[in-house]
Scaffold this motif. Structure first.
Motif, PDB file in Angstrom:
ATOM      1  N   GLY A 263      -5.687  45.079  -0.172  1.00 48.20           N
ATOM      2  CA  GLY A 263      -6.054  43.627  -0.923  1.00 48.20           C
ATOM      3  C   GLY A 263      -5.397  42.713  -0.040  1.00 48.20           C
ATOM      4  O   GLY A 263      -4.618  41.750  -0.276  1.00 48.20           O
ATOM      5  N   ILE A 264      -5.935  42.625   1.418  1.00 50.59           N
ATOM      6  CA  ILE A 264      -5.243  41.829   2.495  1.00 50.59           C
ATOM      7  C   ILE A 264      -5.932  40.849   2.716  1.00 50.59           C
ATOM      8  O   ILE A 264      -7.296  40.972   3.232  1.00 50.59           O
ATOM      9  CB  ILE A 264      -4.615  42.678   3.483  1.00 50.59           C
ATOM     10  N   PRO A 265      -5.303  39.838   3.468  1.00 51.12           N
ATOM     11  CA  PRO A 265      -6.121  38.798   4.215  1.00 51.12           C
ATOM     12  C   PRO A 265      -6.486  39.038   5.380  1.00 51.12           C
ATOM     13  O   PRO A 265      -5.989  40.022   6.324  1.00 51.12           O
ATOM     14  CB  PRO A 265      -4.935  37.662   4.169  1.00 51.12           C
ATOM     15  N   ASP A 266      -7.508  38.179   6.097  1.00 54.89           N
ATOM     16  CA  ASP A 266      -7.914  38.677   7.535  1.00 54.89           C
ATOM     17  C   ASP A 266      -6.707  38.000   8.488  1.00 54.89           C
ATOM     18  O   ASP A 266      -6.669  36.878   8.589  1.00 54.89           O
ATOM     19  CB  ASP A 266      -9.204  38.151   7.691  1.00 54.89           C
ATOM     20  N   PRO A 267      -5.980  38.858   8.978  1.00 53.98           N
ATOM     21  CA  PRO A 267      -4.875  38.121   9.963  1.00 53.98           C
ATOM     22  C   PRO A 267      -5.573  37.170  10.956  1.00 53.98           C
ATOM     23  O   PRO A 267      -4.904  36.350  11.567  1.00 53.98           O
ATOM     24  CB  PRO A 267      -4.271  39.573  10.681  1.00 53.98           C
TER      25      PRO A 267
ATOM     26  N   SER B  86       0.699  33.351   4.693  1.00 52.88           N
ATOM     27  CA  SER B  86       0.896  34.765   5.390  1.00 52.88           C
ATOM     28  C   SER B  86       1.777  35.472   4.495  1.00 52.88           C
ATOM     29  O   SER B  86       2.681  34.900   3.676  1.00 52.88           O
ATOM     30  CB  SER B  86       1.771  34.382   6.386  1.00 52.88           C
ATOM     31  N   PRO B  87       1.351  36.849   4.201  1.00 50.36           N
ATOM     32  CA  PRO B  87       1.980  37.931   3.428  1.00 50.36           C
ATOM     33  C   PRO B  87       3.262  38.278   4.001  1.00 50.36           C
ATOM     34  O   PRO B  87       4.207  38.821   3.287  1.00 50.36           O
ATOM     35  CB  PRO B  87       1.048  38.994   3.096  1.00 50.36           C
ATOM     36  N   GLY B  88       3.147  38.229   5.432  1.00 45.58           N
ATOM     37  CA  GLY B  88       4.501  38.786   6.057  1.00 45.58           C
ATOM     38  C   GLY B  88       5.480  37.866   6.176  1.00 45.58           C
ATOM     39  O   GLY B  88       6.832  38.488   6.120  1.00 45.58           O
ATOM     40  N   MET B  89       5.526  36.770   5.500  1.00 43.94           N
ATOM     41  CA  MET B  89       6.727  35.955   5.256  1.00 43.94           C
ATOM     42  C   MET B  89       7.515  36.162   4.044  1.00 43.94           C
ATOM     43  O   MET B  89       8.504  35.676   3.828  1.00 43.94           O
ATOM     44  CB  MET B  89       6.244  34.331   5.207  1.00 43.94           C
ATOM     45  N   ARG B  90       6.626  36.880   3.116  1.00 49.52           N
ATOM     46  CA  ARG B  90       7.083  37.513   1.888  1.00 49.52           C
ATOM     47  C   ARG B  90       7.856  36.265   1.111  1.00 49.52           C
ATOM     48  O   ARG B  90       9.013  36.193   0.887  1.00 49.52           O
ATOM     49  CB  ARG B  90       8.302  38.687   2.249  1.00 49.52           C
ATOM     50  N   LEU B  91       7.158  35.200   0.760  1.00 49.48           N
ATOM     51  CA  LEU B  91       7.400  34.223   0.064  1.00 49.48           C
ATOM     52  C   LEU B  91       6.625  34.101  -1.175  1.00 49.48           C
ATOM     53  O   LEU B  91       5.250  34.127  -0.893  1.00 49.48           O
ATOM     54  CB  LEU B  91       7.748  33.006   0.794  1.00 49.48           C
TER      55      LEU B  91
ATOM     56  N   PHE C 111     -13.163  42.200  -0.118  1.00 45.87           N
ATOM     57  CA  PHE C 111     -14.248  41.943   0.896  1.00 45.87           C
ATOM     58  C   PHE C 111     -13.692  40.981   1.706  1.00 45.87           C
ATOM     59  O   PHE C 111     -14.550  40.261   2.678  1.00 45.87           O
ATOM     60  CB  PHE C 111     -15.622  41.065  -0.197  1.00 45.87           C
ATOM     61  N   THR C 112     -12.442  40.674   1.746  1.00 43.82           N
ATOM     62  CA  THR C 112     -11.944  39.925   2.782  1.00 43.82           C
ATOM     63  C   THR C 112     -11.672  40.277   4.288  1.00 43.82           C
ATOM     64  O   THR C 112     -11.214  39.492   5.157  1.00 43.82           O
ATOM     65  CB  THR C 112     -10.686  39.089   2.213  1.00 43.82           C
TER      66      THR C 112
END
Ligand SMILES: Cc1ncc(COP(=O)(O)O)c(C=O)c1O
Length: 408
Positions: A38-42, A250-255, A381-382
């Protein structure tokens, strides 16, 4: 070898490995077309803005505070910015109504910890977000099906909660572009959930992880905005709103954040103190600068790209799927939900899809509290561009056509 099982707490018995997390490992294989995560396109992350904000912090000596512990409530300028966003959504509130979390996921865990004693009941969608079930499972609840039409008598819910050994505590739902179905609750359904919660006298946990990602149609007010309209004041609401920066910046910032009446925030702050003291100070400071500089333009940018990808996937499904398969047509978010003929098992199909076709998805049963929904699957689909979407859906379609022919 040490036998650990008799040492682990009972609650660990309900902690199973996540199929999604296991599947994410497949993304690393070069030929795999994965519609699973379920991830965004980096490639769309505002990387330059993040780089600039980190640099600014170090050049202006802000880095000493940024490298330090900070308050459990969260960085005040970030909470102020979020309070402004909440007001724009029809939820006037102050920074004291906001606690910063390490992702919305942490908010869900803390809310499970705050509300659920073993045997209490949580009302959830059928299907619902797998990560919410994982977070709540640790607190050993019973699950009942949330009914947005509010057709089930309140006494029924109370009676079955009693049988499970507790009380109904909250309804959890994601009204906009839900994970896994991509579907959005109508205004009447939103009101239905609030009516039901009023009748049951329970909390409502609104998971707004995808709310900003609307590609068409009219925006509907969040549950918490409707609740605020009813009660006239956030302090009188029963809704608890979980927001996230993961799908936008950004999911990597975990906020992420929780927005709620102050008595709920005060308890959550105590839970956070015990769990991790504070979310990363430096990330909160950088996120504040990035959100201020580009939140709206970033949402517009990714929405444009994701809308195209959703349309590509819908068109590819029309072209390649055999008769007997239906799917959702979401107005936003990241997912499509496929319904296969009743007799088909998406988990079995996944094995073949991965080994023979190099295509991955998430089988539906993972999202049902009772493990049903074996004939459903979720497609993201992302994260793939149009070519991969076409290739992946055509491979999946050919495989399904073969299976549908065999079960017919
Ligand atoms: C519905 C929903 N809620 C919460 C989360 C967790 O988001 P975060 O990265 O903010 O922890 C996700 C992540 O996929 C999600 O789909």
């Amino acid at each position: 070898m040490q036998d650990w099982d008799h040492l682990f707490a009972n609650r660990s018995g309900r902690m199973g490995a996540s199929e999604i997390r296991e599947l994410l490992k497949l993304l690393d294989q070069p030929d795999m077309i994965s519609f699973a995560g379920g991830i965004p396109d980096p490639s769309l992350f505002p990387a330059e803005e993040f780089k600039h904000a980190f640099q600014q912090l170090f050049e202006k000596d802000g880095h000493l505070a940024a490298l330090q512990y900070s308050v459990s409530e969260g960085y005040l300028p970030l909470r102020e910015w979020i309070a402004g966003q909440m007001a724009d959504l029809g939820i006037p509130c102050g920074p004291d109504n906001i606690m910063i979390t390490s992702g919305a996921q942490q908010g869900l865990d803390y809310l499970g910890k705050l509300f659920l004693s073993a045997g209490d009941t949580a009302l959830v969608g059928w299907p619902t977000y797998l990560g919410a079930l994982q977070a709540f499972n640790a607190y050993e609840p019973a699950y009942e099906r949330l009914d947005p039409q509010n057709n089930r008598p309140v006494e029924d819910f109370h009676a079955s909660a009693k049988v499970s050994g507790g009380a109904v505590k909250f309804a959890y739902c994601s009204p906009d572009f839900a994970n896994p179905t991509g579907e959005t609750l109508s205004l009447a359904e939103r009101q239905g959930i609030l009516d039901q919660a009023d009748q049951l006298d329970i909390a409502v946990i609104e998971d707004a992880a995808y709310q900003a990602l609307r590609y068409d149609g009219e925006a509907l007010p969040p549950l918490m905005a409707l609740d605020t309209q009813r009660t006239g004041d956030i302090e009188k609401t029963r809704t608890i709103y979980c927001g996230s920066f993961s799908k936008t910046l950004s999911p990597g910032m975990r906020l992420g954040w929780v927005c709620a009446a102050k008595p709920v925030i005060r308890k959550l702050v105590l839970i956070k103190q015990a769990a991790d003291l504070n979310s990363s100070t430096i990330n909160q400071m950088v996120m504040t600068a990035v959100a201020k500089s580009c939140f709206d333009s970033q949402v517009a940018k990714i929405s444009g790209v994701y809308k195209e990808r959703r349309d590509h996937m819908l068109a590819a499904l029309e072209r390649h799927m055999p008769a007997g398969i239906s799917w959702s047509r979401p107005e936003g978010g990241m997912f499509l939900w496929l319904q296969l003929p009743e007799t088909m098992d998406a988990a079995e199909l996944l094995q073949r899809a991965v080994s023979e076709q190099n295509v991955a998805f998430v089988p539906g049963h993972a999202f049902f509290a009772d493990g049903s929904g074996r004939n459903c699957l979720r497609l993201n689909f992302t994260s793939c561009g149009p070519e991969k979407i076409e290739q992946g859906i055509s491979r999946l379609g050919a495989m399904l056509a073969d299976r549908v022919a065999k079960v017919a």
